[in-house]
Every structure is written in C-alpha cells, then in structure tokens.
Design a protein around this motif. Structure first.
Motif, PDB file in Angstrom:
ATOM      1  N   ILE A 226      41.412  35.151  46.634  1.00  0.00           N
ATOM      2  CA  ILE A 226      40.089  35.461  47.201  1.00  0.00           C
ATOM      3  C   ILE A 226      39.113  35.821  46.086  1.00  0.00           C
ATOM      4  O   ILE A 226      37.969  35.349  46.058  1.00  0.00           O
ATOM      5  N   LYS A 227      39.576  36.643  45.136  1.00  0.00           N
ATOM      6  CA  LYS A 227      38.689  37.074  44.050  1.00  0.00           C
ATOM      7  C   LYS A 227      38.252  35.886  43.199  1.00  0.00           C
ATOM      8  O   LYS A 227      37.074  35.754  42.863  1.00  0.00           O
TER       9      LYS A 227
ATOM     10  N   ALA B 203      35.769  33.780  44.980  1.00  0.00           N
ATOM     11  CA  ALA B 203      34.452  34.397  45.210  1.00  0.00           C
ATOM     12  C   ALA B 203      33.641  34.567  43.929  1.00  0.00           C
ATOM     13  O   ALA B 203      32.442  34.800  43.978  1.00  0.00           O
ATOM     14  N   LYS B 204      34.319  34.456  42.778  1.00  0.00           N
ATOM     15  CA  LYS B 204      33.619  34.685  41.504  1.00  0.00           C
ATOM     16  C   LYS B 204      32.820  33.460  41.098  1.00  0.00           C
ATOM     17  O   LYS B 204      33.388  32.364  41.006  1.00  0.00           O
ATOM     18  N   PRO B 205      31.542  33.614  40.821  1.00  0.00           N
ATOM     19  CA  PRO B 205      30.734  32.453  40.418  1.00  0.00           C
ATOM     20  C   PRO B 205      31.286  31.748  39.179  1.00  0.00           C
ATOM     21  O   PRO B 205      31.236  30.524  39.094  1.00  0.00           O
TER      22      PRO B 205
ATOM     23  N   TYR C  61      47.368  36.730  47.394  1.00  0.00           N
ATOM     24  CA  TYR C  61      46.304  36.219  48.268  1.00  0.00           C
ATOM     25  C   TYR C  61      44.959  36.860  47.886  1.00  0.00           C
ATOM     26  O   TYR C  61      43.933  36.189  47.810  1.00  0.00           O
ATOM     27  N   ASN C  62      45.013  38.189  47.624  1.00  0.00           N
ATOM     28  CA  ASN C  62      43.801  38.881  47.159  1.00  0.00           C
ATOM     29  C   ASN C  62      43.243  38.237  45.895  1.00  0.00           C
ATOM     30  O   ASN C  62      42.031  38.062  45.744  1.00  0.00           O
TER      31      ASN C  62
ATOM     32  N   LEU D  24      43.050  49.477  41.841  1.00  0.00           N
ATOM     33  CA  LEU D  24      44.168  48.535  41.964  1.00  0.00           C
ATOM     34  C   LEU D  24      45.490  49.187  41.559  1.00  0.00           C
ATOM     35  O   LEU D  24      46.506  49.064  42.242  1.00  0.00           O
TER      36      LEU D  24
ATOM     37  N   LYS E 262      50.721  39.440  49.333  1.00  0.00           N
ATOM     38  CA  LYS E 262      49.405  39.879  49.832  1.00  0.00           C
ATOM     39  C   LYS E 262      48.445  40.072  48.668  1.00  0.00           C
ATOM     40  O   LYS E 262      47.263  39.730  48.744  1.00  0.00           O
ATOM     41  N   ASN E 263      48.983  40.607  47.575  1.00  0.00           N
ATOM     42  CA  ASN E 263      48.136  40.810  46.400  1.00  0.00           C
ATOM     43  C   ASN E 263      47.763  39.477  45.759  1.00  0.00           C
ATOM     44  O   ASN E 263      46.654  39.305  45.245  1.00  0.00           O
TER      45      ASN E 263
ATOM     46  N   THR F  30      37.421  48.384  38.697  1.00  0.00           N
ATOM     47  CA  THR F  30      38.258  48.207  39.891  1.00  0.00           C
ATOM     48  C   THR F  30      39.747  48.350  39.572  1.00  0.00           C
ATOM     49  O   THR F  30      40.551  48.568  40.476  1.00  0.00           O
ATOM     50  N   ILE F  31      40.072  48.248  38.293  1.00  0.00           N
ATOM     51  CA  ILE F  31      41.497  48.370  37.917  1.00  0.00           C
ATOM     52  C   ILE F  31      42.030  49.757  38.284  1.00  0.00           C
ATOM     53  O   ILE F  31      43.215  49.923  38.583  1.00  0.00           O
TER      54      ILE F  31
ATOM     55  N   LYS G  51      54.177  42.792  49.556  1.00  0.00           N
ATOM     56  CA  LYS G  51      52.923  43.250  48.951  1.00  0.00           C
ATOM     57  C   LYS G  51      52.512  42.323  47.820  1.00  0.00           C
ATOM     58  O   LYS G  51      51.330  42.116  47.574  1.00  0.00           O
TER      59      LYS G  51
ATOM     60  N   GLU H 252      38.717  43.300  35.507  1.00  0.00           N
ATOM     61  CA  GLU H 252      38.936  44.445  36.408  1.00  0.00           C
ATOM     62  C   GLU H 252      38.684  45.754  35.657  1.00  0.00           C
ATOM     63  O   GLU H 252      38.160  46.709  36.226  1.00  0.00           O
TER      64      GLU H 252
END
Lengths: 281, 305
Positions: free
Chosen positions: A12-13, A16-18, A8-9, A105, A5-6, A101-102, A2, A96
């Motif tokens: 991604i974040k 994706a963040k400008p 990797y998340n 999470l 995987k986290n 979103t925290i 996990k 977060e």
C-alpha cells in the motif's frame, strides 16, 4: 500472519508514494523515444549491423522487428533501471526514519526482522513490476509497432540468427537473470537504507557503488582482475548469454550464484543492522 | 488491603552514548490505573527512557518489566498491550487519516473491523476529515490522530511522550481532556511525559522527576506537591518588626530569608493561621500569604526558570 499483513501494508505504501511512479514514467518515456527513433531511423541502424556481411550474406524479411527492438532496448536500459529501482528500495527504511513513522512501526508487536523482510518482499515485487513493464514496453509494444520475425544478434562470435519460435524463451530466461541482478541492486539499497536516516544517502550510495564496481570491472589492472569476477556489476549483463549460441550454461550458473551470494550476504547485513539499530529519529 | 499491580517496573536503567550518560540509574514503577507523570526538563532523559521502555533503543544496563514480563524476552506480548506516541505524531503524509489508522491497526496484533476505525476517529474529534491526506492536517489534528492510533487496538497501557508539545492553548486543553477521558471512561493506565509541572499536576496522580538521567523524586502528586513543610511568604508592612516577633515567639519557626516586603518562613500548613493571628494581634499588617512548594521551586531551578 502479521508478517503478511505488514507486507500488504508495504505494498500500500509503495503504491501510494508518488516516487514509485517515477520509474514507470521514465521507462515509458525512454522506451517510447527509442521506439520512435527506430521507427524513423531503423533502416540506418540495421545497415550498421548488416553492412559488414552484405558481400557474403543476403538479408530478407522483416529484420527490424519487435524481437530485435526489444533486445536493443534491454541492452540500452538494463544498466539504468537500477537507479529507478534504488529510488524506491533505498527509501524503504531510511524514508520511514526521515518521516518519523519508524518509531510507530517498531513499537508494534511485530519483530524487526519481519518488518525488514516485509519491506524487502515489497521492494522485490516493485522491482518485478518495473522489469515486467520494461518487458511489456520493449517486447509487446515493440512487436505491435514493428511486427515479429527472426532475430539477428551481433555478439562476440559474430552474427547469430534465431528463428522467431526460438526467441521468446530466451527473453523469458534473460529477464529472469536480469531480475536477479536488479534484486541484487534492490538488496544493496535496502541494506544501505538501514544505515541512514535520510533517503538521499542510500540512493546516491547505491549508484556510487554501481559506478565504482563498473569502473573496477573495466580496468585492465592485474591486481583487480582477481576481484572482477566477483563483483555483482560484472554479472548484470549476464542475461545476454541467453542470446549466445551455444548458450554458456556454466557461465550463466556462475553469474546466478554470485548474484545470489550477494543477495544473501547483503540481506544478512541488513537484518543484523536493523535489529541492532537504536531508533533515534 | 489489596496490593496495587505494577504495570511498568524500571530498575536501574542506564543508557550510555559513548561517554554521555543519557539515562543514569533511573528507577520507577507505574501502577495499574495510574496517570503517571514523567517529568523533567528538556534533555533530562525522558524520551530516551521512553524509547528504551518501548524497545526503540537498547539499554546499556538495567531491567524493564512491563505487565510483569521482561521486555527483552516478551516483546510482542508486551507491545500488543501498549499504545504509544513517541515525541511527534508522525504519519504517512501521502495516505489519508483512515488509511494511516488501518495500516497501524493491521499490525497491532488484533483484528480490527473498519467500524472500530471510524469509532476511534469520531472519539478523537476527526470525523469528516478521515478521507483527507495527512499533509493537509495541522499539528493538533495529527496529535489527535496519534491518540487515535494509540487506542485503535484498545491497549491497557498508553505511553504519551510530550503529547502537548507544539499545540495551541485550546489544543492543549483538548488533549488534556482526552487523556482524562481515557483514564476515567476507559480505565487506561497512562504514562505521560512532560517538561511542564502544571500539566502533570492537572492530569497525573503519581509522578517521577528525572534530571540528567537520574531519578530525583517520585511518589503521589498530592504528596509531592502539597508537602506539609512549606515555605510561605508573608508580605507585611514592617519586615524587621515581624522578624523580631517571630524569633521571640514560642512558635519555633525558621525564617528562610527576607526582602523589603516579605518574610519567607518554613512552616507547616496548619500553623499558618496561628502565625497570621500573632502578626495581626501585634499590629503588623499582613498583605498576602503565599505558599511556595518546595518541589515547584526545585523543579523551576532544574529547568532554569
């Protein structure tokens, strides 16, 4: 499992963040401006270095080459890159919290320590990308425009000339130590991020600490001289030691140790705080 | 008779912030298959309790057991079997709905194929919008995505903290239907917090009311809302005559109060027609009979309505 995987998340974040591209864009722009200025006024810059030695030495070949340009660029920018790093790493936890979103999470079946370390790993990777981009812009693009050649460095011992073959390993080692100092800044801003529920606070606080420590480092006050060697800001320019002859190995090791101690200490505080934190946002 | 399985056991939960008691000795149990209403006015301590159940905040004292295990020592095991929305459904606005679900699915503890993500998106009615960034979503759409996120790993227990807050009437109905669908079609246990009694009445089978962090009352919604001892208002043409008649009758009823048109009487449900007949036989015109539930009155007092 996990954890990865986290992590990797987290990649991604960040991707994706400008705001993650502000640093890349800023480095590209500033280095491009310096390269352009050097292309136009490089001869004048070189004369500033060589003039004091012209009566005793004669300079031949491509002095204004990519190696020298990269060294100049690094010297100018390595102090400013931390701000660009903190823009992203200072937002990793507090961002977060600010978004809310925290809450999601932290209610997933993964430990808070793993969440934080995933973010840290992603922050370190981002720092590496920034430094590699700076290295690419300074060294590779610099060489493409100005060609290559022996490298002349003016330091405390006078003028030192390194042969072309003797330069790359120095840059690689210098960048490694510079990476360690930038990771220290990333760790500091991540730690501050654990104490805040908005992104601005940790970013501004990181810069304030860097400025404060830099000022303390430069003050000639006896009482401060005792703490100065232990401030991480004092070791952020330690990468330059790789361009001394002979290389001050003990000094480099000492700098590496102090930076590592900062990293471990700050990360421990961050993990403790994040685990104890009540998520109220 | 088989004993019901407790899914959540909250015992003497206390959470203090300095001298302020956000939760003060709250206790309640949620059973398998329940839609459990967690009711209280704003600031009653609902969200703090839910955050404590979900380990977002640490309790000052008390115990929380979920799936018969202590949250303090079995956090990953428990959280893997829970889906939740805490207050607002907040997501990463710079990611698409699909990416958001994938991000949370990845750390939910089970392998979730992409097909499942699409199924859930369809289930909550967001098909066709999955590639859109969250910044273009309305609050209602985010709420639906929030429910999708709770379901993505097929949890046994779903915790929804004020899921209808900020929604328009149609949005409220949609979310309510989704919750009922989860109970009836997917057999989920649901803990649902709300400050609206009618919402709980429509969805929940059991409930607890808390106020100022304390458990006020708990039990089955039917029992609590349809208590046999009601206060019933009788609107009549002659209040004084009706009052004298009731007091002189053998019905032995207590008149709570009166006003110009109404008598408010403590009366068991089955005796209402008897009293009505008595009034009518005595020539008193009865215009309306309205039952007022004690709990509703009490709750309205709590929320200051």
């Amino acid at each position: 499992m996990k954890f990865w995987k986290n992590t990797y998340n987290e990649f991604i974040k960040i991707a994706a963040k400008p705001r993650s591209y502000i640093g890349i864009g800023a480095i590209t722009l500033i280095v491009s401006i310096i390269l352009f200025a050097m292309r136009v006024d490089g001869a004048f810059f070189i004369s500033l270095i060589t003039k004091p030695f012209e009566q005793s030495l004669s300079f031949e070949g491509n002095i204004l080459n990519g190696n020298l340009i990269a060294f100049v660029i690094l010297q100018m920018l390595i102090v400013h890159v931390p701000l660009l790093i903190a823009l992203v790493t200072g937002d990793l936890v507090s961002g977060e919290a600010a978004m809310g979103t925290i809450r999601l999470l932290v209610t997933k079946p993964i430990s808070r320590t793993s969440i934080l370390l995933s973010k840290y790993l992603a922050g370190c990777a981002y720092t590496l990308v920034m430094l590699l981009w700076l290295m690419f812009m300074a060294l590779v693009v610099g060489k493409m425009i100005f060609g290559t050649g022996d490298m002349m460095v003016l330091n405390g011992n006078g003028l030192v000339v390194f042969s072309e073959q003797d330069v790359f390993w120095r840059f690689a080692s210098g960048f490694s130590l510079a990476y360690l100092s930038l990771v220290t800044v990333a760790t500091l801003s991540l730690t501050l991020s654990c104490f805040s529920d908005n992104s601005i606070g940790p970013i501004v606080s990181t810069m304030a600490i860097i400025i404060l420590f830099t000022i303390i480092s430069t003050l000639d006050v006896p009482v401060l001289e005792k703490v100065q060697p232990y401030l991480f800001t004092n070791h952020m320019v330690a990468w330059r030691n790789f361009f001394d002859d002979p290389i001050p190995v003990a000094k480099i090791i000492k700098s590496g140790e102090i930076l590592l101690i900062h990293i471990i200490g700050l990360l421990t505080i961050a993990i403790y705080k994040f685990n104890k934190k009540d998520i109220l946002s | 008779m088989q004993e019901e399985e407790k899914i959540i056991e909250v015992s003497h939960l206390v959470k203090n912030y300095g001298k302020f008691n956000a939760v003060d000795d709250a206790s309640f149990d949620v059973y398998r298959g329940d839609v459990y209403g967690f009711l209280g006015p704003n600031g009653a301590g609902k969200s703090t309790t839910i955050r404590t159940i979900l380990s977002l905040i640490k309790p000052t004292s008390g115990q929380i057991k979920i799936f018969n295990r202590d949250m303090a020592t079995h956090r990953p095991y428990i959280l893997q079997r829970i889906g939740c929305i805490v207050e607002k459904p907040d997501f990463y606005n710079y990611l698409s709905a699909e990416k958001n679900l994938e991000v949370f699915a990845r750390i939910s503890g089970v392998d979730i194929p992409k097909k499942r993500v699409h199924e859930i998106i369809e289930f909550v009615g967001l098909k066709g919008r999955e590639k859109d960034k969250l910044r273009s979503f309305s609050h209602g759409m985010k709420q639906r995505l929030g429910i999708a996120q709770t379901l993505i790993h097929d949890p046994e227990l779903i915790i929804l903290d004020e899921p209808t807050t900020g929604l328009d009437p149609q949005g409220i109905i949609d979310i309510r239907n989704l919750i009922l669908q989860l109970k009836h079609e997917r057999n989920k246990t649901i803990l649902l917090s709300s400050h609206i009694l009618s919402e709980i009445e429509l969805i929940a089978n059991r409930m607890v009311i808390i106020n100022k962090g304390k458990t006020i009352v708990q039990g089955s919604v039917t029992d609590l809302l349809n208590a046999r001892d009601l206060i019933v208002s009788f609107q009549v043409n002659d209040v004084e005559k009706a009052k004298q008649l009731i007091q002189s009758s053998t019905l032995n009823l207590v008149i709570e109060s009166t006003d110009d048109k109404n008598l408010f009487i403590h009366i068991a449900q089955e005796r209402i027609p008897i009293l009505n007949k008595l009034l009518c036989d005595s020539g008193i015109l009865v215009y309306s009979i309205e039952a007022k539930r004690k709990l509703e009155d009490y709750f309205l007092k709590l929320i200051g309505a």
